[in-house]
Each structure stands twice: as structure tokens, then as C-alpha cells.
Design a protein around this motif. Structure first.
Motif, PDB file in Angstrom:
ATOM      1  N   TYR A 154       0.836  -1.206   0.000  1.00  0.00           N
ATOM      2  CA  TYR A 154       0.000   0.000   0.000  1.00  0.00           C
ATOM      3  C   TYR A 154       0.865   1.249   0.000  1.00  0.00           C
ATOM      4  O   TYR A 154       0.516   2.260  -0.613  1.00  0.00           O
ATOM      5  CB  TYR A 154      -0.930   0.004   1.220  1.00  0.00           C
ATOM      6  CG  TYR A 154      -1.907   1.157   1.219  1.00  0.00           C
ATOM      7  CD1 TYR A 154      -3.140   1.032   0.604  1.00  0.00           C
ATOM      8  CD2 TYR A 154      -1.585   2.370   1.822  1.00  0.00           C
ATOM      9  CE1 TYR A 154      -4.048   2.085   0.595  1.00  0.00           C
ATOM     10  CE2 TYR A 154      -2.481   3.434   1.816  1.00  0.00           C
ATOM     11  CZ  TYR A 154      -3.702   3.284   1.193  1.00  0.00           C
ATOM     12  OH  TYR A 154      -4.580   4.334   1.166  1.00  0.00           O
ATOM     13  N   GLY A 155       1.999   1.180   0.665  1.00  0.00           N
ATOM     14  CA  GLY A 155       2.883   2.341   0.756  1.00  0.00           C
ATOM     15  C   GLY A 155       3.424   2.806  -0.580  1.00  0.00           C
ATOM     16  O   GLY A 155       3.864   3.955  -0.706  1.00  0.00           O
ATOM     17  N   LEU A 156       3.398   1.933  -1.605  1.00  0.00           N
ATOM     18  CA  LEU A 156       3.864   2.312  -2.936  1.00  0.00           C
ATOM     19  C   LEU A 156       2.759   2.265  -3.985  1.00  0.00           C
ATOM     20  O   LEU A 156       3.030   2.478  -5.162  1.00  0.00           O
ATOM     21  CB  LEU A 156       5.009   1.386  -3.392  1.00  0.00           C
ATOM     22  CG  LEU A 156       6.389   1.607  -2.782  1.00  0.00           C
ATOM     23  CD1 LEU A 156       7.410   0.678  -3.461  1.00  0.00           C
ATOM     24  CD2 LEU A 156       6.839   3.053  -2.917  1.00  0.00           C
ATOM     25  N   LEU A 157       1.533   2.004  -3.573  1.00  0.00           N
ATOM     26  CA  LEU A 157       0.455   1.829  -4.551  1.00  0.00           C
ATOM     27  C   LEU A 157       0.085   3.131  -5.260  1.00  0.00           C
ATOM     28  O   LEU A 157      -0.008   3.174  -6.488  1.00  0.00           O
ATOM     29  CB  LEU A 157      -0.789   1.246  -3.860  1.00  0.00           C
ATOM     30  CG  LEU A 157      -1.979   0.961  -4.771  1.00  0.00           C
ATOM     31  CD1 LEU A 157      -1.630  -0.086  -5.818  1.00  0.00           C
ATOM     32  CD2 LEU A 157      -3.178   0.504  -3.941  1.00  0.00           C
ATOM     33  N   LEU A 158      -0.139   4.203  -4.503  1.00  0.00           N
ATOM     34  CA  LEU A 158      -0.564   5.472  -5.104  1.00  0.00           C
ATOM     35  C   LEU A 158       0.523   6.530  -5.100  1.00  0.00           C
ATOM     36  O   LEU A 158       0.502   7.442  -5.919  1.00  0.00           O
ATOM     37  CB  LEU A 158      -1.806   5.999  -4.397  1.00  0.00           C
ATOM     38  CG  LEU A 158      -3.075   5.175  -4.641  1.00  0.00           C
ATOM     39  CD1 LEU A 158      -3.358   4.280  -3.451  1.00  0.00           C
ATOM     40  CD2 LEU A 158      -4.261   6.053  -4.930  1.00  0.00           C
ATOM     41  N   CYS A 159       1.434   6.460  -4.139  1.00  0.00           N
ATOM     42  CA  CYS A 159       2.583   7.351  -4.074  1.00  0.00           C
ATOM     43  C   CYS A 159       3.579   6.709  -3.123  1.00  0.00           C
ATOM     44  O   CYS A 159       3.320   5.615  -2.605  1.00  0.00           O
ATOM     45  CB  CYS A 159       2.194   8.759  -3.604  1.00  0.00           C
ATOM     46  SG  CYS A 159       1.728   8.832  -1.849  1.00  0.00           S
ATOM     47  N   ASP A 160       4.713   7.346  -2.896  1.00  0.00           N
ATOM     48  CA  ASP A 160       5.657   6.851  -1.894  1.00  0.00           C
ATOM     49  C   ASP A 160       5.202   7.421  -0.555  1.00  0.00           C
ATOM     50  O   ASP A 160       5.600   8.508  -0.153  1.00  0.00           O
ATOM     51  CB  ASP A 160       7.083   7.298  -2.242  1.00  0.00           C
ATOM     52  CG  ASP A 160       8.111   6.632  -1.350  1.00  0.00           C
ATOM     53  OD1 ASP A 160       7.722   6.010  -0.342  1.00  0.00           O
ATOM     54  OD2 ASP A 160       9.316   6.730  -1.646  1.00  0.00           O
TER      55      ASP A 160
END
Length: 300
Positions: A154-160
Motif C-alpha cells: 500500500y505504501g507504494l500503490l498510489l505514491c511513496d
């Protein structure tokens, strides 16, 4: 006949005494913190005529964007009203950590409107559940859409997400103000509309809550898009739905959004994004592998 309410009510004199004690404790706390902060710590020049190593009252007032006289009254334990916005500014100016910040708001008799860096409701067991769901992206959110905890995918799904300040880790704020987050949502306008409508439904039971009011004020100030959507007065309840994201590392993924409530009331919930097809599953597995390579040091 003496009623239960009369027996348990705090006498006016006792309430006034308690209020005075709080004010004096608040004044002493602010004064102690100010006197133990150096100008260099807050980016101010020391100057040649400084008699004390700590900050001056006018410097704290300047850093907090409040009047010098008003701040002086606060340190003198005067009976004045302090808004949550001013308390937030003072906490930032005085470089308070989370425990000190909580203490400040408690002494002022106010509710901290911003999410804590480490939410007390996020136990090690809940974080372990999030991690065990990998490579399924998952996070814990509250009713204001604050992101309280999340796993690596989740931490890299939409942004860092690790690079986002904790006070900005809010899905509403990110979807209306963060370019990386916005570009990752395939149907952005529809997502914004539904989120605002769900937030309005949630706010019905929290109209006077400072956190909700501050979030609403910030969104209206920073986003014309939000103002336009909010003024439609749409109301929608939470429900599961399919979403599509365009991830910068692995491309387009299709997922099914599910809310898992963590308590008997509709407050904090675990949000999961299970892959909707085999291609999305493989891409999420690849994203998890990328996250493992990038994030161990940051999440250690």
C-alpha cells in the motif's frame, strides 16, 4: 430530592479551580519548553544581546503567527480562549514531540485534530495483520480518512507514502492536492466525488469535532475542486467497489475495495485492495517485491 445528576455534577467553584490549575500548568509547560529551546533549533539567529539561551516570548509568537501580548497572557495563565489551530501552531513552533503535543492539548482542554504519528489503536497485532496480507495492499483509516497504518505494498500503490508527512497522510487531502496520488487514480473525479459524499455522511455525527472541522477548512482552502464537489451536498454510505490504479512501477491494476471495521461503531477500519484478476495479482506481487527492496530501512 437529590438527583444522580446533582450528585455527580462538579460544583462551579471546583470547576473554576480546576480550570485555573490547568491554565497555570499550561503556562508553566509553555515557559519551560520555550526556555529550553535554542534559536538555532528553530532557525533563528542568536544575536549579541541575548541574555538567556532560550527563546524570547516574541520569537515564539512570531513562529506561531500569534500576537506577542496574547502569547504573554497565555504564559501568565490568563483566562483566555485558545483555539486548536493556535495550539497546533504552538506545538510546531516549540518542536513538541507526540507526547508533549498530547500533553499541551490536554492542559488546554482541547482535542488534537491531527492524527498521531503512532496511533494508540494500531497495536502490533493489527500491524502484523496488515503485513501478513502482502502482497494485497492494505491500510487502517479512521472516519476522517487519516491513514493510521499501512503495509509495504500500500505504501507504494498510489505514491511513496513514507515520504509524505504524517499530518498529510489523509486520503482526502492527497486525492485533492498531491500530484502523484491523483495521477494514480484512473477515475479521479468519480473517486473524489464518492469520497466527499461519504465524508459528508460521516460528518453528520461529528459536526462539532475539531478534527473534522479543520480537515474541511483545509480542503476548502486548498482545493477549488473540493469546494465544487462539497457544495453538491451529496451523501453516500460506505460500500465495497472495484477500483483501478495506474501504478508508476507496475502499471494498471484492478482491485476490489473492502472495508473491515475494527470496532462496533463505524470508526477505524482496515481497507484492503484484493486483485480483481490474475494480471493485477502478478503486478501487485511485483510491486511488493519492489517495496521490499526499497523500504526496509525506512520502515525499520
Amino acid at each position: 430530592m437529590t438527583t444522580m445528576a446533582q450528585e455527580t455534577a462538579v460544583p462551579p467553584v471546583a470547576a473554576a479551580s480546576l480550570s485555573a490549575i490547568r491554565r497555570h500548568e499550561l503556562a508553566a509547560f509553555l515557559r519551560h519548553r520555550r526556555e529550553h529551546l535554542t534559536p538555532e533549533q528553530v532557525g533563528l539567529p542568536r544575536g549579541r544581546r541575548r541574555r538567556t539561551p532560550g527563546l524570547r516570548r516574541e520569537e515564539v509568537a512570531q513562529l506561531s503567527a500569534v500576537g506577542v501580548t496574547w502569547y504573554t497572557w497565555l504564559e501568565q495563565a490568563r483566562d483566555i480562549q485558545v483555539s486548536v489551530q493556535v495550539l497546533d501552531a504552538l506545538a510546531r513552533a516549540l518542536l513538541l514531540d507526540q507526547s508533549e503535543r498530547s500533553h499541551l492539548f490536554q492542559l488546554a482542554g482541547a482535542v488534537d485534530p491531527t492524527p498521531a504519528h503512532a496511533c494508540p489503536s494500531i497495536t502490533p497485532a493489527i500491524q502484523q495483520v496488515l503485513d501478513q496480507l502482502e502482497p494485497v495492499p492494505a491500510c487502517v483509516q479512521n472516519s476522517r480518512y487519516d491513514i493510521l497504518a499501512y503495509n509495504r505494498t500500500y505504501g507504494l500503490l498510489l505514491c511513496d507514502l513514507d515520504t509524505v508527512p504524517p499530518e498529510d497522510r489523509n486520503c482526502m487531502i492527497l486525492s485533492y492536492t498531491d500530484d502523484d496520488w491523483r495521477s494514480s487514480i484512473v477515475q479521479l473525479q468519480e473517486a473524489q466525488r464518492l469520497m466527499a459524499a461519504r465524508f459528508r455522511a460521516t460528518m453528520a455525527g461529528h459536526l462539532t469535532e475539531p478534527g473534522c472541522q479543520m480537515l474541511l477548512k483545509r480542503l476548502r482552502a486548498e482545493s477549488p475542486e473540493f469546494r465544487e464537489v462539497w457544495d453538491r451536498h451529496e451523501v453516500i454510505e460506505h460500500r465495497s467497489r472495484r477500483k483501478e490504479f495506474m501504478n508508476r512501477y507496475v502499471g494498471r491494476v484492478s482491485v476490489d475495495h473492502t472495508d473491515l471495521w475494527l470496532g462496533p461503531e463505524a470508526g477505524s477500519r482496515m481497507v484492503t485492495y484484493t486483485p480483481a484478476d490474475e494480471k493485477s495479482r502478478r503486478r501487485l506481487e511485483r510491486l511488493h517485491a519492489i517495496a521490499l527492496e526499497r523500504m526496509p530501512a525506512a520502515r525499520a
